[in-house]
Design an enzyme around this catalytic site. Structure first.
Site, mmCIF file in Angstrom:
data_model
loop_
_atom_site.group_PDB
_atom_site.id
_atom_site.type_symbol
_atom_site.label_atom_id
_atom_site.label_comp_id
_atom_site.label_asym_id
_atom_site.label_seq_id
_atom_site.Cartn_x
_atom_site.Cartn_y
_atom_site.Cartn_z
ATOM 1 N N ALA A 31 1.186 -0.872 0.239
ATOM 2 C CA ALA A 31 0.068 0.336 0.128
ATOM 3 C C ALA A 31 1.085 1.358 -0.015
ATOM 4 C CB ALA A 31 -0.915 0.044 1.348
ATOM 5 N N ASP A 52 10.005 -7.031 -4.264
ATOM 6 C CA ASP A 52 8.739 -7.415 -3.561
ATOM 7 C C ASP A 52 9.055 -8.535 -3.676
ATOM 8 O OD1 ASP A 52 6.491 -5.605 -1.686
ATOM 9 O OD2 ASP A 52 6.280 -8.368 -2.360
ATOM 10 N N ASP A 120 5.859 -3.505 5.831
ATOM 11 C CA ASP A 120 4.590 -3.668 6.680
ATOM 12 C C ASP A 120 5.339 -4.545 8.060
ATOM 13 O OD1 ASP A 120 4.711 -6.641 5.615
ATOM 14 O OD2 ASP A 120 3.088 -6.033 5.267
ATOM 15 N N ASN A 121 6.338 -4.314 8.377
ATOM 16 C CA ASN A 121 6.705 -5.191 9.510
ATOM 17 C C ASN A 121 8.682 -4.811 10.019
ATOM 18 O OD1 ASN A 121 9.195 -6.831 8.110
ATOM 19 N ND2 ASN A 121 7.580 -6.925 6.639
ATOM 20 N N PHE A 122 8.646 -4.405 11.564
ATOM 21 C CA PHE A 122 9.626 -4.411 12.064
ATOM 22 C C PHE A 122 10.610 -5.108 11.799
ATOM 23 C CE2 PHE A 122 6.640 -1.732 13.669
ATOM 24 C CZ PHE A 122 7.128 -1.021 14.842
ATOM 25 N N GLU A 123 10.751 -6.060 11.013
ATOM 26 C CA GLU A 123 11.871 -6.820 10.397
ATOM 27 C C GLU A 123 12.801 -6.162 9.666
ATOM 28 O OE1 GLU A 123 11.019 -11.082 9.935
ATOM 29 O OE2 GLU A 123 13.131 -11.620 9.429
ATOM 30 N N CYS A 164 17.627 4.292 18.078
ATOM 31 C CA CYS A 164 17.591 5.346 18.997
ATOM 32 C C CYS A 164 16.163 5.875 19.969
ATOM 33 C CB CYS A 164 17.802 7.054 18.963
ATOM 34 S SG CYS A 164 19.821 6.832 18.397
ATOM 35 N N CYS A 178 -2.219 -5.023 9.657
ATOM 36 C CA CYS A 178 -3.047 -4.774 9.195
ATOM 37 C C CYS A 178 -4.007 -6.316 9.232
ATOM 38 C CB CYS A 178 -2.622 -4.537 7.385
ATOM 39 S SG CYS A 178 -1.355 -6.189 6.636
ATOM 40 N N CYS A 232 21.830 6.249 20.528
ATOM 41 C CA CYS A 232 21.729 5.260 21.130
ATOM 42 C C CYS A 232 23.491 4.184 20.361
ATOM 43 C CB CYS A 232 20.990 2.854 20.645
ATOM 44 S SG CYS A 232 20.937 3.457 18.473
HETATM 45 ZN ZN LIG Z 1 20.770 5.559 17.022
#
Ligand SMILES: [Zn+2]
Length: 332
Positions: A31, A52, A120-123, A164, A178, A232
């Protein structure tokens, strides 16, 4: 009149011309990625790499503006490239049907002026953050969920990095997806257009906004969050844990669909003609082979194997069974 006349009036001739020289990767052509890639292609960003791993599904069409009925079942990266080539044939488009992992992210994402998060993901986002830290490439976080849009341009060490603010990826149970929260198309459009605007600034030579911007369009809320004041240790000392991680065979449930994805790390080339023979004799049915994929039915499951080793198993299969199917049939 030239294709870029209207944006040239605003940006100026030199800043506009810079866009033609830029190389950008859009990671995820769902999207948000659809809208980001559309704006950048139409603005004449010189090289766009479209990454993708998925195929176009009917439930995508509510908000993934690059696709239509005629694209169902096609790899998104390729369908997106076809559509964008028609919108602007001057742009050099490179579709990559691949899954970004710690095994290939550095290689796939080297040589760009900017990385755009259309995932759509944190990985993927923690991988992008590591690539940014390792290579010095700026990236833009972009997310939409429910009626909410979030964008954050990052260029560590000059700016903060994702870690951070958020040291570790959230537990999957804590994250709305989603699938769990739903998403409204216009929220996606706002997030992606905001991200594309920041991209145009950066690519044409103007510093992007440093705040994390959050809109809740349904609840009429706006927030501009200042980045954390201290850096960080990951961006300060260039520690790239997510890039350095290694796994071999990983199975995960598909978001929004019944089924499982299998991926192999590092990716490897499958011998699709040989697998086609093997699967046809195993299942007693025809398997369809295209340059980058092989597709057919095994029992209750519709299976797509990609040349980079990945597999999608649609149907009532568990991740564990999917892994054993893969090990048994493809070999792990
Ligand atoms: Zn950082």
């Amino acid at each position: 009149m030239s294709r870029y006349a209207k944006q040239r009036i605003y940006l100026g001739k030199e800043a506009d011309a810079r866009l033609r020289e830029r190389r950008v990767a859009v990671i995820g052509l769902g999207a948000t990625g659809s809208v980001i890639a559309s704006w950048l292609a139409r603005a004449g960003v010189g090289h766009l790499t479209l990454i993708d791993r998925d195929l176009v599904e009917r439930s995508n069409l509510q908000r993934q503006l690059l696709y239509g009925e005629s694209d169902l079942g096609e790899p998104k990266a390729e369908a997106a490239a076809r559509r964008l080539a028609d919108a602007n044939p001057d742009v050099v488009l490179t579709p990559l049907v691949t899954d970004l992992t710690s095994g290939n992210a550095r290689e796939v994402l080297t040589g760009f002026d900017l990385l755009l998060d259309g995932s759509d993901n944190f990985e993927v986002r923690f991988l992008l953050n590591d690539v940014a830290i390792a290579t010095g490439t700026p990236w833009i976080y972009c997310g939409a969920i429910g009626g909410e849009a979030m964008v954050w341009p990052l260029h560590p060490p000059a700016t903060a990095c994702l870690r951070c603010l958020m040291e570790e990826p959230p537990e999957s149970a804590d994250v709305d997806t989603c699938d769990s929260a739903g998403v409204l198309g216009p929220a996606v459009g706002v997030a992606a257009s905001w991200a594309a605007m920041e991209a145009l600034k950066l690519l044409s030579g103007t510093a992007p906004h440093v705040d994390l911007v959050r809109f809740d369009l349904w609840r009429n809320e706006r927030q501009f969050l200042k980045p954390p004041a201290t850096r960080c240790r990951y961006c300060r000392e260039r520690v790239t844990e997510f890039l350095d991680a290694r796994w071999t065979l990983k199975a995960s449930r598909l978001c929004g669909l019944e089924g499982v994805q299998i991926r192999v790390n590092p990716p490897r080339q499958l011998d699709l003609p040989r697998l086609q023979e093997r699967l046809q004799s195993r299942t007693g049915s025809d398997w369809h082979r295209a340059p980058m994929l092989l597709r057919g039915q095994d029992g209750d499951n519709r299976i797509t194997l990609f040349s980079d080793g990945r597999a999608l198993l649609h149907g009532p299969i568990t991740p564990e069974r999917a892994r054993s199917w893969y090990s048994e049939v493809v070999g792990a």
